[in-house]
Design a protein around this motif. Sequence first.
Motif, PDB file in Angstrom:
ATOM      1  N   TYR A  46      15.332  44.713  45.134  1.00  0.00           N
ATOM      2  CA  TYR A  46      14.542  45.948  45.222  1.00  0.00           C
ATOM      3  C   TYR A  46      15.170  47.038  44.331  1.00  0.00           C
ATOM      4  O   TYR A  46      16.210  46.832  43.704  1.00  0.00           O
ATOM      5  N   THR A 154      16.150  52.368  56.514  1.00  0.00           N
ATOM      6  CA  THR A 154      14.856  52.868  56.061  1.00  0.00           C
ATOM      7  C   THR A 154      14.657  52.711  54.558  1.00  0.00           C
ATOM      8  O   THR A 154      13.628  53.132  54.030  1.00  0.00           O
ATOM      9  N   HIS A 155      15.618  52.096  53.883  1.00  0.00           N
ATOM     10  CA  HIS A 155      15.488  51.856  52.449  1.00  0.00           C
ATOM     11  C   HIS A 155      15.600  50.355  52.190  1.00  0.00           C
ATOM     12  O   HIS A 155      16.622  49.747  52.524  1.00  0.00           O
ATOM     13  N   PRO A 156      14.583  49.715  51.627  1.00  0.00           N
ATOM     14  CA  PRO A 156      14.602  48.242  51.479  1.00  0.00           C
ATOM     15  C   PRO A 156      15.815  47.711  50.738  1.00  0.00           C
ATOM     16  O   PRO A 156      16.375  46.683  51.131  1.00  0.00           O
ATOM     17  N   CYS A 157      16.224  48.381  49.690  1.00  0.00           N
ATOM     18  CA  CYS A 157      17.369  47.898  48.910  1.00  0.00           C
ATOM     19  C   CYS A 157      18.650  47.946  49.740  1.00  0.00           C
ATOM     20  O   CYS A 157      19.414  46.976  49.776  1.00  0.00           O
ATOM     21  N   LEU A 159      18.958  48.106  53.013  1.00  0.00           N
ATOM     22  CA  LEU A 159      18.879  47.192  54.152  1.00  0.00           C
ATOM     23  C   LEU A 159      19.195  45.767  53.724  1.00  0.00           C
ATOM     24  O   LEU A 159      19.928  45.046  54.418  1.00  0.00           O
ATOM     25  N   ALA A 160      18.667  45.353  52.574  1.00  0.00           N
ATOM     26  CA  ALA A 160      18.956  44.003  52.082  1.00  0.00           C
ATOM     27  C   ALA A 160      20.437  43.840  51.766  1.00  0.00           C
ATOM     28  O   ALA A 160      21.049  42.812  52.081  1.00  0.00           O
ATOM     29  N   THR A 163      22.417  43.797  55.106  1.00  0.00           N
ATOM     30  CA  THR A 163      22.218  42.523  55.796  1.00  0.00           C
ATOM     31  C   THR A 163      23.000  41.405  55.133  1.00  0.00           C
ATOM     32  O   THR A 163      23.635  40.581  55.805  1.00  0.00           O
ATOM     33  N   ALA A 183      16.070  41.941  60.142  1.00  0.00           N
ATOM     34  CA  ALA A 183      16.317  41.578  58.743  1.00  0.00           C
ATOM     35  C   ALA A 183      17.204  40.347  58.659  1.00  0.00           C
ATOM     36  O   ALA A 183      16.997  39.478  57.798  1.00  0.00           O
ATOM     37  N   ASP A 186      15.114  37.312  59.537  1.00  0.00           N
ATOM     38  CA  ASP A 186      14.226  36.977  58.426  1.00  0.00           C
ATOM     39  C   ASP A 186      14.992  36.326  57.274  1.00  0.00           C
ATOM     40  O   ASP A 186      14.473  35.427  56.598  1.00  0.00           O
ATOM     41  N   THR A 187      16.220  36.773  57.051  1.00  0.00           N
ATOM     42  CA  THR A 187      17.008  36.251  55.935  1.00  0.00           C
ATOM     43  C   THR A 187      17.527  34.855  56.244  1.00  0.00           C
ATOM     44  O   THR A 187      17.454  33.944  55.407  1.00  0.00           O
TER      45      THR A 187
END
Length: 211
Positions: A46, A154-157, A159-160, A163, A183, A186-187
């Motif tokens: 992201y 709250t920020h996709p980058c 959070l990834a 995680t 997350a 899901d990962t």
Amino acid sequence: MIEFLQSLLDQGFAVVKLAPADPATPDELAEVLEEFDQRQRSSLAYDAPALDLPTATWAAGILYQLIHLLAARDVDVAGMEASLAEPCPAPRSASVDYSVDLLFQHLPEVARFAARMAPDDPLVSRIKTLGAAWPLSSVGMMLESCNGVKPIVTHPCLLALYTDRILRTADLARLEEPAVRQAAEDTVGAYPDLCPKVAQHLHLPLMDVPL
């Protein structure tokens, strides 16, 4: 300071001098910190948040002081606190957490080194305090508690990135945050055997692989 940052950027380890750091101009600092940003940004999922240069500059100064204190063992507690007293120049946000992390992602390694040298040293406690204040950067330090993770989740980058670090270090306490737990689930997905400790914590069934 530039020599310190450049060694960290190019060799992955820090070079500090017992003497005060050589002065650097704002333009010199900006150039090397922007290179940290470019290298980090190119490896992330992201779009990363915007770089906040004053915040990254602050983090660079604090990290330098931490490593300098590891080398200068004659500094007392008052001197240690004085050298680390400057507050972050901006409140937490996705951009601020990301900019701090460009340097503070080295905190877990600094913490391990400090603990090996002298586990009861006040500097170890101070590093943990910094880690608790900046949870994105302190994954793997196995802290008792951390400040809120809202700017991260709250920020996709971010959070990834957060995680991924949790999965790599099995820092299971971080999974108590619902967004982070989801997350992670899901990962890990259909491959729980790649992260068995995390999978067990999340109650994901491990696959039976025939031998």
